[in-house]
Scaffold this active site. Sequence first.
Site, PDB file in Angstrom:
ATOM      1  N   ASP A  84      39.756  42.825  34.608  1.00 11.48           N
ATOM      2  CA  ASP A  84      40.534  43.552  35.869  1.00 11.48           C
ATOM      3  C   ASP A  84      41.737  44.414  35.447  1.00 11.48           C
ATOM      4  OD1 ASP A  84      41.368  41.048  35.570  1.00 11.48           O
ATOM      5  OD2 ASP A  84      42.415  41.296  37.511  1.00 11.48           O
ATOM      6  N   GLU A 179      42.203  38.225  36.961  1.00  8.18           N
ATOM      7  CA  GLU A 179      43.609  37.802  36.198  1.00  8.18           C
ATOM      8  C   GLU A 179      44.662  38.395  37.042  1.00  8.18           C
ATOM      9  OE1 GLU A 179      46.873  37.626  33.311  1.00  8.18           O
ATOM     10  OE2 GLU A 179      45.908  39.285  34.240  1.00  8.18           O
TER      11      GLU A 179
END
Length: 411
Positions: A84, A179
């Site tokens: 991400d 994350e």
Amino acid sequence: MAKYDELVPRFLKYVKVNSRSDPDSTTIPSSQREVDFLHQLMKELEQIGMSEVKYNNANGYVTALLPSNMDKKVPTIGFMAHTDTADFNSEHVNPQIVENYDGESDIKLSADGKYELTVKDFPALKNYKGQTLITTDGTTLLGADDKAGVAEIMTAMDYLIQHPEIQHGNIKIGFSPDEEIGTGAEHFDVKDFDADFAYTMDGGPVGQLEYETFNAASLVVDVQGKDVHPGSAYGVMINANEVAIQFQNALPQEEVPEKTKGMDGFFHLLKFDGTVDHAHMEYIIRDFDRDQLNSRKDLAHRIGDKLNAEYGDGVVTVTTKDEYYNMGEVMKDHMDVVELAKNAMTALDITPEIEPVRGGTDGSTISFMGLPTPNIFAGAENMHGRYEFVSEDALEKGVDVILKIVELNNQ
């Protein structure tokens, strides 16, 4: 000629995919675009010849195995990267290539000249003389955090598969969601991953090797005001905005990210929404010392209590929640894992830069789950915004370090 033919094309392909996480979501992963990208990576893992490729519906991780080609048993290594990107525009990423950068010139990002990578603001550019840089076009982030790490791991595994003469033990890889919003590693399955130790390829410039992180907590402040007509407000009105400002001003004004460095901790105001009736503030709290983190949380609650004593019970609600802890507490008992990465860098004439991370990684959480996971550079600079860039040389060195760790692990 590129050292690893597919590395840069792979990276450019990845960053053009919007895989931004969503902090307001309650799903795992937090966005469908992450799921789509993770499945894209699954297909590529299968195409290059990895084994046991799977998507874990419970946590959103994609994992795979490169089986050992050795007779003797050596420790199983894991390499991980998150898929991400941060809370900045990540739609229509349009990377720009700057070949043979001279180390002196400012780099125009946007066509209108509004945004530039200047040597004055970003003196680290001087370190990249003669290298090929990959930048943004000024309208988005780049996504090298952490698609550089994804590309490096994928390329290293592809290289090992294409060169079966290189001996290696079992290697596990993991690509994770979320994350950037701090939730992805919470659901990691250490037992299922089945590695002896691991590394996240999620650091910054070449040479970074990190096994200490911040301790982290969130802080949310809600203020319930009393909104009446200002003409008759005397002695009645409670302006939630004013009370929220008092809370903010009662915090240590010098202990903010822009005024701290090294081992200093801070309070960071991320969000402030308010009306006379209600105000809402969101902070992150960071400190390398866990006792100091607790002291910061206690201070926030004391400020809330003081304001409630002045304005009335329940006007100010303070909520704190621990997010992750300093992985150094775990890694001090597993310094051989750090030494392996350090020796790999040294063998490649890369000077290890070992400093505490003024932030956190998935490895912070995963290390406390029982899998020692320090962090290695992925190469990016100026992460999380339009000034992000990475060099082709840094990407190649990331692959080099992975391959050298694998080699040294055989000894």
